[in-house]
Design a protein around this motif. Sequence first.
Motif, PDB file in Angstrom:
ATOM      1  N   LEU A  64       3.565  19.812 -26.901  1.00 17.62           N
ATOM      2  CA  LEU A  64       3.112  21.191 -27.076  1.00 17.62           C
ATOM      3  C   LEU A  64       3.622  22.127 -25.990  1.00 17.62           C
ATOM      4  CD1 LEU A  64      -0.475  20.451 -28.390  1.00 17.62           C
ATOM      5  CD2 LEU A  64       1.571  21.090 -29.695  1.00 17.62           C
ATOM      6  N   GLU A  65       4.380  21.591 -25.041  1.00 14.74           N
ATOM      7  CA  GLU A  65       5.094  22.442 -24.093  1.00 14.74           C
ATOM      8  C   GLU A  65       6.374  22.990 -24.737  1.00 14.74           C
ATOM      9  OE1 GLU A  65       5.830  20.021 -20.674  1.00 14.74           O
ATOM     10  OE2 GLU A  65       3.700  19.731 -20.282  1.00 14.74           O
ATOM     11  N   HIS A  66       6.751  22.411 -25.869  1.00 13.79           N
ATOM     12  CA  HIS A  66       8.009  22.762 -26.527  1.00 13.79           C
ATOM     13  C   HIS A  66       7.811  23.333 -27.933  1.00 13.79           C
ATOM     14  CE1 HIS A  66      10.133  20.801 -23.251  1.00 13.79           C
ATOM     15  NE2 HIS A  66       9.165  19.909 -23.304  1.00 13.79           N
ATOM     16  N   TRP A  67       6.772  22.900 -28.613  1.00 16.35           N
ATOM     17  CA  TRP A  67       6.478  23.374 -29.963  1.00 16.35           C
ATOM     18  C   TRP A  67       5.083  23.973 -30.013  1.00 16.35           C
ATOM     19  CZ3 TRP A  67       9.214  18.833 -29.292  1.00 16.35           C
ATOM     20  CH2 TRP A  67      10.373  18.662 -30.046  1.00 16.35           C
ATOM     21  N   THR A  68       4.920  25.003 -30.801  1.00 14.57           N
ATOM     22  CA  THR A  68       3.561  25.457 -31.085  1.00 14.57           C
ATOM     23  C   THR A  68       2.897  24.398 -31.952  1.00 14.57           C
ATOM     24  OG1 THR A  68       4.303  26.659 -33.050  1.00 14.57           O
ATOM     25  CG2 THR A  68       4.104  27.943 -30.987  1.00 14.57           C
ATOM     26  N   ARG A  69       1.595  24.314 -31.857  1.00 12.84           N
ATOM     27  CA  ARG A  69       0.855  23.331 -32.649  1.00 12.84           C
ATOM     28  C   ARG A  69       1.141  23.527 -34.148  1.00 12.84           C
ATOM     29  NH1 ARG A  69      -2.981  19.863 -31.337  1.00 12.84           N
ATOM     30  NH2 ARG A  69      -3.233  20.750 -29.279  1.00 12.84           N
ATOM     31  N   ARG A 127       6.972  17.128 -40.078  1.00 12.33           N
ATOM     32  CA  ARG A 127       6.669  15.731 -40.380  1.00 12.33           C
ATOM     33  C   ARG A 127       7.821  15.086 -41.155  1.00 12.33           C
ATOM     34  NH1 ARG A 127       2.542  12.428 -40.160  1.00 12.33           N
ATOM     35  NH2 ARG A 127       1.120  14.027 -39.426  1.00 12.33           N
ATOM     36  N   HIS A 128       8.473  15.847 -42.008  1.00 16.31           N
ATOM     37  CA  HIS A 128       9.513  15.294 -42.876  1.00 16.31           C
ATOM     38  C   HIS A 128      10.937  15.449 -42.348  1.00 16.31           C
ATOM     39  CE1 HIS A 128       6.781  14.164 -46.039  1.00 16.31           C
ATOM     40  NE2 HIS A 128       6.224  15.357 -45.993  1.00 16.31           N
ATOM     41  N   ALA A 129      11.167  16.402 -41.452  1.00 17.13           N
ATOM     42  CA  ALA A 129      12.532  16.647 -40.952  1.00 17.13           C
ATOM     43  C   ALA A 129      12.457  17.178 -39.530  1.00 17.13           C
ATOM     44  CB  ALA A 129      13.244  17.665 -41.845  1.00 17.13           C
ATOM     45  N   TRP A 130      13.533  16.989 -38.798  1.00 17.25           N
ATOM     46  CA  TRP A 130      13.604  17.503 -37.427  1.00 17.25           C
ATOM     47  C   TRP A 130      13.512  19.015 -37.434  1.00 17.25           C
ATOM     48  CZ3 TRP A 130      13.181  16.543 -32.464  1.00 17.25           C
ATOM     49  CH2 TRP A 130      13.709  17.447 -31.552  1.00 17.25           C
ATOM     50  N   LEU A 131      12.608  19.552 -36.621  1.00 17.83           N
ATOM     51  CA  LEU A 131      12.512  20.993 -36.400  1.00 17.83           C
ATOM     52  C   LEU A 131      12.719  21.236 -34.917  1.00 17.83           C
ATOM     53  CD1 LEU A 131       9.490  22.371 -38.478  1.00 17.83           C
ATOM     54  CD2 LEU A 131      11.909  22.374 -39.059  1.00 17.83           C
ATOM     55  N   GLU A 132      13.593  22.147 -34.587  1.00 21.28           N
ATOM     56  CA  GLU A 132      13.841  22.509 -33.197  1.00 21.28           C
ATOM     57  C   GLU A 132      12.571  23.093 -32.580  1.00 21.28           C
ATOM     58  OE1 GLU A 132      16.488  22.068 -31.236  1.00 21.28           O
ATOM     59  OE2 GLU A 132      17.684  21.158 -32.832  1.00 21.28           O
ATOM     60  N   PRO A 133      12.398  22.903 -31.279  1.00 15.73           N
ATOM     61  CA  PRO A 133      11.237  23.501 -30.604  1.00 15.73           C
ATOM     62  C   PRO A 133      11.229  25.018 -30.763  1.00 15.73           C
ATOM     63  CG  PRO A 133      12.338  21.907 -29.190  1.00 15.73           C
ATOM     64  CD  PRO A 133      13.228  22.112 -30.377  1.00 15.73           C
ATOM     65  N   ASP A 134      10.051  25.593 -30.795  1.00 18.72           N
ATOM     66  CA  ASP A 134       9.934  27.050 -30.912  1.00 18.72           C
ATOM     67  C   ASP A 134       9.356  27.698 -29.671  1.00 18.72           C
ATOM     68  OD1 ASP A 134       7.439  25.914 -31.460  1.00 18.72           O
ATOM     69  OD2 ASP A 134       6.896  27.443 -32.943  1.00 18.72           O
TER      70      ASP A 134
END
Length: 146
Positions: free
Chosen positions: A119-124, A133-140
């Motif tokens: 959660l330092e890299h992605w919003t919850r 859950r199904h595919a890689w998502l870059e951090p936001d």
Amino acid sequence: MHTFCPFTSDKEISAIGCGLLDRTLPKTSWTHAAHFAATLWLLERRPEFEISREMPGVIRAYNEATGGANTDSSGYHETITQASIRAARAFLAEAPAQPLFATCNALMHSRLGDPEWLLEHWTRARLFSVEARHAWLEPDIRPLPF
């Protein structure tokens, strides 16, 4: 609060890795620390295993074998898995020469030992989305340092 009980031997790490691969690891043993232990073991002891490509199928099969389901809200999570593989690979590359269990203990005593490190890299909302859950998502929030 997550309590980590340090590993005491490489045999313990190997048992986790082998138990994941052959789907005999008890479901209650598939903890945050066990995820990293299995990943470090595969990176260090099974270099022929193409972890980023093969781990998703291994985890999905393990989940199903232990009574779990891989759905839009539970089971395998691609973004968390791939981020954790990157983190473990980077940690292992910087670790001093020592037994694998000691490296795993050091990782678990680092920031990565807290599942909230993501959660330092992605919003919850982004991290726990169906898409992540199904595919890689870059951090936001900020890019991964590895």
